[in-house]
Motif scaffolding. Sequence first.
Motif, mmCIF file in Angstrom:
data_model
loop_
_atom_site.group_PDB
_atom_site.id
_atom_site.type_symbol
_atom_site.label_atom_id
_atom_site.label_comp_id
_atom_site.label_asym_id
_atom_site.label_seq_id
_atom_site.Cartn_x
_atom_site.Cartn_y
_atom_site.Cartn_z
ATOM 1 N N LEU A 54 -8.453 5.970 0.985
ATOM 2 C CA LEU A 54 -9.008 6.419 2.253
ATOM 3 C C LEU A 54 -10.187 5.522 2.631
ATOM 4 O O LEU A 54 -11.099 5.327 1.836
ATOM 5 C CB LEU A 54 -9.471 7.876 2.140
ATOM 6 N N THR A 55 -10.153 5.004 3.856
ATOM 7 C CA THR A 55 -11.215 4.107 4.323
ATOM 8 C C THR A 55 -12.394 4.907 4.887
ATOM 9 O O THR A 55 -12.278 6.099 5.155
ATOM 10 C CB THR A 55 -10.690 3.160 5.416
ATOM 11 N N ASN A 56 -13.512 4.208 5.119
ATOM 12 C CA ASN A 56 -14.718 4.837 5.686
ATOM 13 C C ASN A 56 -14.456 5.459 7.046
ATOM 14 O O ASN A 56 -15.086 6.448 7.409
ATOM 15 C CB ASN A 56 -15.841 3.801 5.868
ATOM 16 N N ASP A 57 -13.549 4.857 7.811
ATOM 17 C CA ASP A 57 -13.288 5.371 9.159
ATOM 18 C C ASP A 57 -12.108 6.357 9.191
ATOM 19 O O ASP A 57 -11.515 6.601 10.236
ATOM 20 C CB ASP A 57 -13.082 4.236 10.161
ATOM 21 N N GLY A 58 -11.768 6.931 8.025
ATOM 22 C CA GLY A 58 -10.787 8.013 7.981
ATOM 23 C C GLY A 58 -9.341 7.598 8.117
ATOM 24 O O GLY A 58 -8.527 8.355 8.648
ATOM 25 N N ARG A 59 -8.997 6.411 7.623
ATOM 26 C CA ARG A 59 -7.604 5.962 7.658
ATOM 27 C C ARG A 59 -7.080 5.858 6.231
ATOM 28 O O ARG A 59 -7.799 5.447 5.320
ATOM 29 C CB ARG A 59 -7.484 4.614 8.374
ATOM 30 N N LEU A 60 -5.811 6.240 6.062
ATOM 31 C CA LEU A 60 -5.153 6.087 4.764
ATOM 32 C C LEU A 60 -4.396 4.763 4.746
ATOM 33 O O LEU A 60 -3.799 4.370 5.753
ATOM 34 C CB LEU A 60 -4.208 7.260 4.509
ATOM 35 N N VAL A 61 -4.439 4.110 3.592
ATOM 36 C CA VAL A 61 -3.846 2.776 3.442
ATOM 37 C C VAL A 61 -2.495 2.900 2.738
ATOM 38 O O VAL A 61 -2.406 3.439 1.632
ATOM 39 C CB VAL A 61 -4.781 1.851 2.641
ATOM 40 N N PHE A 62 -1.455 2.381 3.380
ATOM 41 C CA PHE A 62 -0.092 2.406 2.852
ATOM 42 C C PHE A 62 0.458 0.992 2.736
ATOM 43 O O PHE A 62 -0.080 0.052 3.312
ATOM 44 C CB PHE A 62 0.828 3.207 3.781
ATOM 45 N N VAL A 63 1.575 0.891 2.025
ATOM 46 C CA VAL A 63 2.319 -0.358 1.930
ATOM 47 C C VAL A 63 3.699 -0.118 2.541
ATOM 48 O O VAL A 63 4.381 0.848 2.182
ATOM 49 C CB VAL A 63 2.463 -0.812 0.461
ATOM 50 N N ARG A 64 4.078 -0.968 3.469
ATOM 51 C CA ARG A 64 5.432 -0.916 4.031
ATOM 52 C C ARG A 64 6.235 -1.972 3.297
ATOM 53 O O ARG A 64 5.824 -3.145 3.232
ATOM 54 C CB ARG A 64 5.400 -1.210 5.528
ATOM 55 N N GLN A 65 7.367 -1.584 2.714
ATOM 56 C CA GLN A 65 8.163 -2.547 1.957
ATOM 57 C C GLN A 65 9.646 -2.205 2.021
ATOM 58 O O GLN A 65 10.009 -1.051 2.229
ATOM 59 C CB GLN A 65 7.691 -2.622 0.507
ATOM 60 N N TYR A 66 10.456 -3.226 1.814
ATOM 61 C CA TYR A 66 11.905 -3.033 1.843
ATOM 62 C C TYR A 66 12.376 -2.541 0.486
ATOM 63 O O TYR A 66 12.094 -3.157 -0.544
ATOM 64 C CB TYR A 66 12.614 -4.339 2.192
ATOM 65 N N ARG A 67 13.086 -1.409 0.486
ATOM 66 C CA ARG A 67 13.653 -0.841 -0.739
ATOM 67 C C ARG A 67 15.153 -1.076 -0.717
ATOM 68 O O ARG A 67 15.888 -0.420 0.028
ATOM 69 C CB ARG A 67 13.337 0.654 -0.828
ATOM 70 N N HIS A 68 15.607 -2.016 -1.541
ATOM 71 C CA HIS A 68 17.012 -2.424 -1.505
ATOM 72 C C HIS A 68 17.959 -1.271 -1.841
ATOM 73 O O HIS A 68 19.021 -1.150 -1.232
ATOM 74 C CB HIS A 68 17.254 -3.597 -2.457
ATOM 75 N N ASN A 69 17.586 -0.418 -2.809
ATOM 76 C CA ASN A 69 18.469 0.702 -3.166
ATOM 77 C C ASN A 69 18.748 1.600 -1.971
ATOM 78 O O ASN A 69 19.834 2.160 -1.834
ATOM 79 C CB ASN A 69 17.848 1.555 -4.275
ATOM 80 N N LEU A 70 17.752 1.752 -1.096
ATOM 81 C CA LEU A 70 17.888 2.616 0.080
ATOM 82 C C LEU A 70 18.347 1.858 1.321
ATOM 83 O O LEU A 70 18.685 2.472 2.327
ATOM 84 C CB LEU A 70 16.545 3.294 0.390
ATOM 85 N N LYS A 71 18.299 0.522 1.250
ATOM 86 C CA LYS A 71 18.676 -0.350 2.380
ATOM 87 C C LYS A 71 17.809 -0.079 3.610
ATOM 88 O O LYS A 71 18.300 -0.042 4.729
ATOM 89 C CB LYS A 71 20.162 -0.179 2.746
ATOM 90 N N LYS A 72 16.510 0.097 3.374
ATOM 91 C CA LYS A 72 15.596 0.345 4.482
ATOM 92 C C LYS A 72 14.161 0.024 4.082
ATOM 93 O O LYS A 72 13.843 -0.044 2.899
ATOM 94 C CB LYS A 72 15.695 1.797 4.950
ATOM 95 N N HIS A 73 13.316 -0.150 5.100
ATOM 96 C CA HIS A 73 11.888 -0.295 4.871
ATOM 97 C C HIS A 73 11.289 1.099 4.683
ATOM 98 O O HIS A 73 11.693 2.050 5.370
ATOM 99 C CB HIS A 73 11.209 -1.002 6.043
ATOM 100 N N CYS A 74 10.339 1.222 3.774
ATOM 101 C CA CYS A 74 9.704 2.503 3.478
ATOM 102 C C CYS A 74 8.187 2.352 3.551
ATOM 103 O O CYS A 74 7.647 1.287 3.257
ATOM 104 C CB CYS A 74 10.081 2.971 2.067
#
Length: 198
Positions: free
Chosen positions: A63-83
Amino acid sequence: MTVNDGTATGTTHGSMADAELVSTEVLLAKPKRVVREDLKMPDGRVIDWYFMDTPDSVMVVPLTNDGRLVFVRQYRHNLKKHCIELPAGAVSAGEDPAEAALRELEEETGYRLAEGEELVSLGRFYSLPSETNKYTNFYFARVTWDHEPILDNEIEAYFDMSVVTIPAADVFSRLAGEINGMETAGALMLSQRYIAAA
């Protein structure tokens, strides 16, 4: 089957907890260790059991100082989609899980623990017990951005990874939508009181 007092009743076949390990075979040693075991049940039947033998992992709710949560967007080959997931990764042999959490956070996002803040442990939980022996250590962290992510060249380079920040006020409304990984959802629920206090 359970009875009213919450205790489980057995069967005439016996329990896997009482099985005798007959043999173990490593079917694949790397990059994921896949194991096959022959188990002799109490009733004499021998069954084979397959699972992924996995080291502990970590996941961080940053969680950042300005109230934002930090995520990673990545391609998951098993699911065949970005998550969209929280920063996570494996604990190396001999590594402290809290140190692994801070390492993965910095490597995947470029964020670090904010000055004067401490990493908060949210607990250790198992995942997919029918497929793996994996445990994940969950943490909450107040963070600040430091540098661009440092992805490894072995596999992460192919994940099409990028950093996504989402306002904390919006994140729970996105569960079961664009955020639908069970580990990420669980970590967010575990950290809800810290997020709400921001």
